[in-house]
Enzyme design. Structure first.
Site, PDB file in Angstrom:
ATOM      1  N   ASP A   1      -2.874  -1.415   3.176  1.00 30.33           N
ATOM      2  CA  ASP A   1      -1.591  -1.861   2.276  1.00 30.33           C
ATOM      3  C   ASP A   1      -1.977  -1.656   0.949  1.00 30.33           C
ATOM      4  O   ASP A   1      -2.521  -2.420   0.272  1.00 30.33           O
ATOM      5  CB  ASP A   1      -1.344  -3.024   2.855  1.00 30.33           C
ATOM      6  CG  ASP A   1      -0.135  -3.432   1.979  1.00 30.33           C
ATOM      7  OD1 ASP A   1       0.420  -2.803   1.221  1.00 30.33           O
ATOM      8  OD2 ASP A   1       0.315  -4.785   2.156  1.00 30.33           O
TER       9      ASP A   1
ATOM     10  N   HIS B   1      -0.119  -9.931   2.822  1.00 33.98           N
ATOM     11  CA  HIS B   1       1.393 -10.113   2.879  1.00 33.98           C
ATOM     12  C   HIS B   1       2.022 -10.116   4.197  1.00 33.98           C
ATOM     13  O   HIS B   1       1.757  -9.610   4.942  1.00 33.98           O
ATOM     14  CB  HIS B   1       2.210  -8.827   2.000  1.00 33.98           C
ATOM     15  CG  HIS B   1       3.395  -8.835   1.579  1.00 33.98           C
ATOM     16  ND1 HIS B   1       4.555  -8.537   2.585  1.00 33.98           N
ATOM     17  CD2 HIS B   1       4.064  -9.333   0.514  1.00 33.98           C
ATOM     18  CE1 HIS B   1       5.578  -8.648   1.956  1.00 33.98           C
ATOM     19  NE2 HIS B   1       5.521  -9.035   0.720  1.00 33.98           N
TER      20      HIS B   1
ATOM     21  N   CYS C   1       5.498 -14.391  -0.084  1.00 35.01           N
ATOM     22  CA  CYS C   1       5.513 -13.580   1.390  1.00 35.01           C
ATOM     23  C   CYS C   1       3.839 -13.848   1.740  1.00 35.01           C
ATOM     24  O   CYS C   1       3.545 -12.884   2.466  1.00 35.01           O
ATOM     25  CB  CYS C   1       5.853 -12.295   1.325  1.00 35.01           C
ATOM     26  SG  CYS C   1       7.521 -12.319   1.115  1.00 35.01           S
TER      27      CYS C   1
ATOM     28  N   LYS D   1       7.158  -0.454  -6.581  1.00 33.21           N
ATOM     29  CA  LYS D   1       6.066  -1.329  -7.395  1.00 33.21           C
ATOM     30  C   LYS D   1       5.241  -0.199  -8.264  1.00 33.21           C
ATOM     31  O   LYS D   1       4.321  -0.744  -8.779  1.00 33.21           O
ATOM     32  CB  LYS D   1       5.170  -1.997  -6.345  1.00 33.21           C
ATOM     33  CG  LYS D   1       5.900  -2.914  -5.718  1.00 33.21           C
ATOM     34  CD  LYS D   1       5.081  -3.747  -4.654  1.00 33.21           C
ATOM     35  CE  LYS D   1       5.799  -4.476  -3.606  1.00 33.21           C
ATOM     36  NZ  LYS D   1       6.397  -5.815  -4.025  1.00 33.21           N
TER      37      LYS D   1
ATOM     38  N   GLN E   1       0.414  -3.020  -3.727  1.00 39.26           N
ATOM     39  CA  GLN E   1       0.109  -3.815  -4.923  1.00 39.26           C
ATOM     40  C   GLN E   1      -1.217  -2.828  -5.772  1.00 39.26           C
ATOM     41  O   GLN E   1      -1.108  -2.634  -6.881  1.00 39.26           O
ATOM     42  CB  GLN E   1      -0.594  -5.028  -4.863  1.00 39.26           C
ATOM     43  CG  GLN E   1       0.416  -5.945  -4.341  1.00 39.26           C
ATOM     44  CD  GLN E   1       1.639  -6.358  -5.486  1.00 39.26           C
ATOM     45  OE1 GLN E   1       1.256  -6.278  -6.698  1.00 39.26           O
ATOM     46  NE2 GLN E   1       2.673  -6.521  -4.827  1.00 39.26           N
TER      47      GLN E   1
HETATM   48  N1  PMP Z   1       2.403  -5.309   1.144  1.00 33.66           N
HETATM   49  C1  PMP Z   1       2.321  -6.001  -0.062  1.00 33.66           C
HETATM   50  C2  PMP Z   1       0.960  -6.415  -0.668  1.00 33.66           C
HETATM   51  C3  PMP Z   1       3.175  -6.445  -1.052  1.00 33.66           C
HETATM   52  O1  PMP Z   1       3.034  -6.817  -2.155  1.00 33.66           O
HETATM   53  C4  PMP Z   1       4.696  -6.064  -0.525  1.00 33.66           C
HETATM   54  C5  PMP Z   1       5.720  -6.404  -1.629  1.00 33.66           C
HETATM   55  N2  PMP Z   1       5.784  -7.508  -2.151  1.00 33.66           N
HETATM   56  C6  PMP Z   1       4.825  -5.337   0.417  1.00 33.66           C
HETATM   57  C7  PMP Z   1       3.660  -5.226   1.310  1.00 33.66           C
HETATM   58  C8  PMP Z   1       6.179  -4.897   1.138  1.00 33.66           C
HETATM   59  O2  PMP Z   1       6.713  -4.018   0.231  1.00 33.66           O
HETATM   60  P1  PMP Z   1       8.149  -3.728   0.521  1.00 33.66           P
HETATM   61  O3  PMP Z   1       9.076  -4.926   0.346  1.00 33.66           O
HETATM   62  O4  PMP Z   1       8.321  -2.827  -0.923  1.00 33.66           O
HETATM   63  O5  PMP Z   1       8.491  -2.951   1.687  1.00 33.66           O
END
Ligand code: PMP
Length: 405
Positions: A198, A120, A362, A224, A201
Site C-alpha cells: 500500500d 489503514h 482509519c 495524495k 502515503q
Molecule cells: N492506505 C493508506 C495508507 C491511506 O492513507 C489511505 C487514505 N487515507 C488509503 C489506503 C485509502 O486511500 P483512498 O481513500 O484514496 O482510497
C-alpha cells in the site's frame, strides 16, 4: 530560501485565511494540495478538449485518448514499470479491493494472509473479508508500545506463518513510519507469497521504483500525490495482473459480447470498464510532470529537515506524547496531549487556522494496540515551511493555555 521552499508559491490554496489567521495546512496525509499546473490541466481539458476516450474517431476524442494513454506511459516511466501493468482505479481502496477479490480462488481453507498492525482500514477490511469468504486466516504482525515494527520481527513472522498473501503498507498514514518493504518482499517471495504494498502515503515522499521493490502489486491514490481525487492506480506485474479475473464488467473492457457469452480484453483494459475519470488522469499527468521537475533528493532533504524542526519543537512541550518511528518517517507525526481529547484540540487548532487531522485515522486496530482512542496527526509535504511549524507550535501553546486556564 531553498528552491524547494519556493515551490510553495505554486499552491494557491495555501494562500488564504481561516478564522482570520493564515492557513497552516498540516493535513497532507489526508490529501495533498494541488499545484496550479494540475488545476490548469483539468480546466484546459473541460474548456478545450472535452471528449470521451477510446470511443471516437473524431479529433477531440483522438486527442484526448492519446493524452490519456500518454499519462499511463509517463507514470509507468516514473514508477519504473510498463504501462500495461498500470490500471486506473478510483483510489487505493478500489485497487486493494480489486486484488483481494481477484485472489479469492487462489486461497484455500487455513491459508494465511499476513498484514501488519499499522495498516489503514483499506488494507485490512478487504483481506478480512477475503479470509471470511475462503476460510483463510488473517494474521497480524504487532507493533510495540511506540507503534514500531522492527524489520527482524516482520521477517520472523513471514517465516513463522508462511503466508499465501503478504499485504503491507509502505508508510503508515497515522504514524509516518517507513517500512523496509523491499526486504519484506524478498523474504515473502522466498516462500512463494503474493505481495501487495500500500503506497498511498509513501509515493509522494519516497518515489519508489516498483521494479526494484519487486512486489507483485502496489497501490496508489493520485490525490495524495498532488493529483485530483477519484483516481487511483493499481500496479501489478503483468502476468499476475492479467491472471486476476475481471472485477467489474461493462463497456470497453470486452472483446466480444453476445447474449450468451462475453470475452474480455487483456490487462489493463479488462479492469477498466465504463468511462474513466479522464480529467483526473490528465490532471495527474500534470502532477507527474511537476514532480519529475523537482530534484528528489533535495525535496527529501527539505522534508526531513522540516520534520526534524517540527519534532524538536513538539517534543519540547510538556505533556505532549509522540508516537511512531521518529527516525524513519515520511514526515507524519501522531501525538496526544495529556488526557485531552484529540477532537477538542483539533477544533481549537482550527480556530488558529491550523488544519490537522484528529481521531483514529482509519486505523482503529492500531489505536487499540496503542491503547488510544485517537491522536492528533500532523502530516507535512514539501510545500510546508518553517513558518507553518512556528505558527502551529504557537497555536498549540495557546490552545494548551486555554485548556489549562
Ligand atoms: N492506505 C493508506 C495508507 C491511506 O492513507 C489511505 C487514505 N487515507 C488509503 C489506503 C485509502 O486511500 P483512498 O481513500 O484514496 O482510497
Amino acid at each position: 530560501m531553498s528552491d524547494i521552499a519556493q515551490l510553495r508559491n505554486d499552491f494557491v490554496t495555501l494562500n488564504q485565511s481561516i478564522e482570520g489567521n493564515p492557513l497552516v495546512y498540516l493535513d497532507s496525509g489526508a490529501t495533498s494540495q494541488k499545484p496550479q499546473v494540475v488545476i490548469n490541466e483539468i480546466n484546459h481539458f473541460y474548456s478545450k478538449n472535452n471528449a470521451n476516450v477510446h470511443r471516437g474517431l473524431h479529433t477531440l476524442s483522438e486527442r484526448v485518448t492519446s493524452q490519456y494513454e500518454g499519462v499511463r506511459e509517463k507514470l509507468a516511466q516514473f514508477l519504473g514499470v510498463f504501462a500495461t501493468e498500470l490500471v486506473w482505479t478510483s483510489g487505493a481502496t478500489h485497487s486493494i479491493n480489486l486484488v483481494a477479490s481477484g485472489l479469492t480462488n487462489q486461497l484455500r481453507y487455513d491459508d494465511v494472509i499476513l498484514i501488519t498492525a499499522l495498516e489503514h482500514h483499506a488494507n485490512i477490511v478487504p483481506w478480512q473479508q477475503l479470509a471470511q469468504r475462503t476460510g483463510a486466516k488473517l494474521k497480524v504482525i504487532p507493533v510495540n508500545d511506540q507503534g514500531i515494527i522492527c524489520t527482524n520481527n516482520v521477517l520472523a513472522q513471514i517465516q513463522k506463518w508462511q503466508p499465501k498473501i503478504f499485504a503491507c503498507t509502505h508508510a503508515s498514514n497515522t504514524l509516518g513510519n517507513i517500512l523496509d518493504v523491499q526486504v519484506f518482499i524478498a523474504q515473502a517471495k522466498k516462500i512463494g507469497a503474493t505481495t501487495i504494498i500500500d503506497g498511498a502515503q509513501a509515493f509522494l515522499h519516497l518515489r519508489p521504483n516498483l521494479r526494484q521493490l519487486d512486489c507483485d502489486f502496489y497501490v496508489l491514490s493520485a490525490h495524495k500525490a498532488l493529483g485530483p481525487t477519484g483516481l487511483g492506480i493499481l500496479f501489478g506485474k503483468y502476468e499476475q495482473l492479467n491472471a486476476l479475473p475481471v472485477y467489474q464488467t461493462g463497456g470497453e473492457m470486452i472483446e466480444t459480447v453476445t447474449f450468451d457469452q462475453t470475452t474480455f480484453r487483456q490487462a489493463p483494459a479488462k479492469f477498466e470498464p465504463g468511462t474513466p475519470n479522464i480529467s483526473a488522469v490528465l490532471g495527474f499527468g500534470a502532477a507527474i510532470d511537476y514532480l519529475s521537475n523537482i530534484n528528489f533528493s533535495a525535496m527529501h532533504k527539505y522534508e526531513q529537515s522540516l520534520f526534524k524542526y517540527l519534532l524538536e519543537h513538539l517534543s519540547a512541550i510538556k505533556g505532549v506524547k509522540l508516537y511512531g518511528d521518529l527516525d524513519n518517517n515520511i514526515g507524519t507525526i501522531s501525538f496526544t496531549f495529556k488526557s485531552e481529547h484529540h477532537y477538542d484540540l483539533a477544533m481549537l487548532l482550527n480556530s488558529y487556522g491550523v488544519a490537522v487531522r484528529s481521531g483514529h485515522h482509519c486505523t482503529q486496530p492500531l489505536m487499540q494496540a496503542l491503547n488510544l482512542n485517537g491522536t492528533i496527526r500532523v502530516s507535512l509535504a514539501f510545500y510546508n515551511n518553517h513558518t507553518d511549524i512556528d505558527r502551529f507550535i504557537s497555536a498549540l501553546n495557546n490552545c494548551i493555555q486555554l485548556i489549562e486556564g
